[in-house]
Scaffold this motif. Structure first.
Motif, PDB file in Angstrom:
ATOM      1  N   UNK A 169       0.555   4.300  -2.385  1.00 13.32           N
ATOM      2  CA  UNK A 169       1.088   3.538  -1.435  1.00 13.32           C
ATOM      3  C   UNK A 169       0.151   2.403  -0.856  1.00 13.32           C
ATOM      4  N   UNK A 170      -1.020   2.857  -0.503  1.00  5.05           N
ATOM      5  CA  UNK A 170      -2.130   1.849  -0.053  1.00  5.05           C
ATOM      6  C   UNK A 170      -2.129   0.649  -1.141  1.00  5.05           C
ATOM      7  N   UNK A 171      -2.307   1.106  -2.310  1.00  2.48           N
ATOM      8  CA  UNK A 171      -2.484   0.073  -3.479  1.00  2.48           C
ATOM      9  C   UNK A 171      -1.232  -0.881  -3.565  1.00  2.48           C
ATOM     10  N   UNK A 172      -0.198  -0.473  -3.579  1.00  2.00           N
ATOM     11  CA  UNK A 172       1.019  -1.083  -3.811  1.00  2.00           C
ATOM     12  C   UNK A 172       1.230  -2.123  -2.443  1.00  2.00           C
ATOM     13  N   UNK A 173       1.014  -1.668  -1.535  1.00  2.00           N
ATOM     14  CA  UNK A 173       1.040  -2.741  -0.109  1.00  2.00           C
ATOM     15  C   UNK A 173      -0.152  -3.472  -0.317  1.00  2.00           C
ATOM     16  N   UNK A 174      -1.449  -3.335  -0.811  1.00  2.00           N
ATOM     17  CA  UNK A 174      -2.330  -4.261  -1.182  1.00  2.00           C
ATOM     18  C   UNK A 174      -2.084  -5.409  -2.181  1.00  2.00           C
ATOM     19  N   UNK A 175      -1.664  -4.667  -3.414  1.00  2.00           N
ATOM     20  CA  UNK A 175      -1.582  -5.445  -4.532  1.00  2.00           C
ATOM     21  C   UNK A 175      -0.306  -5.612  -5.105  1.00  2.00           C
ATOM     22  N   UNK A 176       0.637  -5.215  -4.764  1.00  4.31           N
ATOM     23  CA  UNK A 176       1.953  -5.433  -5.109  1.00  4.31           C
ATOM     24  C   UNK A 176       2.279  -4.197  -6.247  1.00  4.31           C
ATOM     25  N   UNK A 177       3.472  -4.846  -6.835  1.00  2.00           N
ATOM     26  CA  UNK A 177       3.927  -3.749  -7.978  1.00  2.00           C
ATOM     27  C   UNK A 177       4.824  -4.607  -8.751  1.00  2.00           C
TER      28      UNK A 177
END
Length: 193
Positions: A98-106
């Motif tokens: 979740x942290x990665x998706x909120x920072x880098x997108x998906x």
């Protein structure tokens, strides 16, 4: 009710699938979530303490080699067990993803019918499309916040429609001024985080 968006987020958050077999799911709840406590098992699964005691007894019988088969339970309780396992499965992985998706997108892969409205002379006939689009972290953040707040599929679809309008159809504001997009009839979707 359809849950394509919730299920897509859940699939992306896991490195391993949740257990398939009912007995394995109950065993996971019993050992990892409830720590072998029937009251905690009952609370985690949303069932009575007596029901949790029956499940614990059935797990003990299975461990001792008695041919018990599947733990007997109603369809409603099967669904409760599945929800509880999904909620508790790989919590550290979920947090990191979740942290990665909120920072880098998906990356969004979706096949759906889209409705359009724009300036005069254009059509508003819904059209089926298959789209693969990199979405920014702000969209992931909005989807997670909506899911956490208990948003319906329709509300989550509105978030995705707005994001697809801006990122895919308007190409980040470089074209299609005045276009509005509505997401209808999601055939399938998947999210890569």
């Amino acid at each position: 009710m359809s849950r394509e968006i919730d299920e897509g987020l859940e699939r992306a958050e896991r490195t391993r699938p949740i257990p398939v077999h009912l007995n394995t799911r109950v065993k996971f709840l019993w050992e990892k979530v409830a720590k072998n406590d029937t009251k905690r098992l009952a609370q985690a699964a949303g069932v009575s303490v007596r029901t949790a005691q029956r499940w614990a007894h059935a797990l003990t019988a299975l461990a001792e080699g008695e041919p018990a088969g599947d733990i007997p339970m109603t369809k409603a309780n099967v669904a409760k067990v599945e929800r509880a396992v999904r909620a508790a499965w790989q919590p550290r992985v979920k947090k990191r993803v979740r942290r990665d998706a909120e920072q880098r997108g998906f990356m969004l892969h979706i096949q759906a019918t889209f409705g359009y409205s724009a300036a005069g002379g254009s059509t508003d006939d819904p059209r089926p499309r298959m789209i693969t689009q990199k979405m920014p972290g702000s969209v992931a953040q909005r989807l997670y916040e909506a899911r956490d707040a208990g948003a319906t599929q329709v509300q989550q679809e509105a978030i995705l429609a707005e994001a697809l309008r801006d990122e895919y159809f308007k190409d980040g504001g470089r074209r299609a001024r005045g276009l509005d997009v509505e997401l209808n009839d999601v055939a399938w979707m998947d999210i890569e985080l």
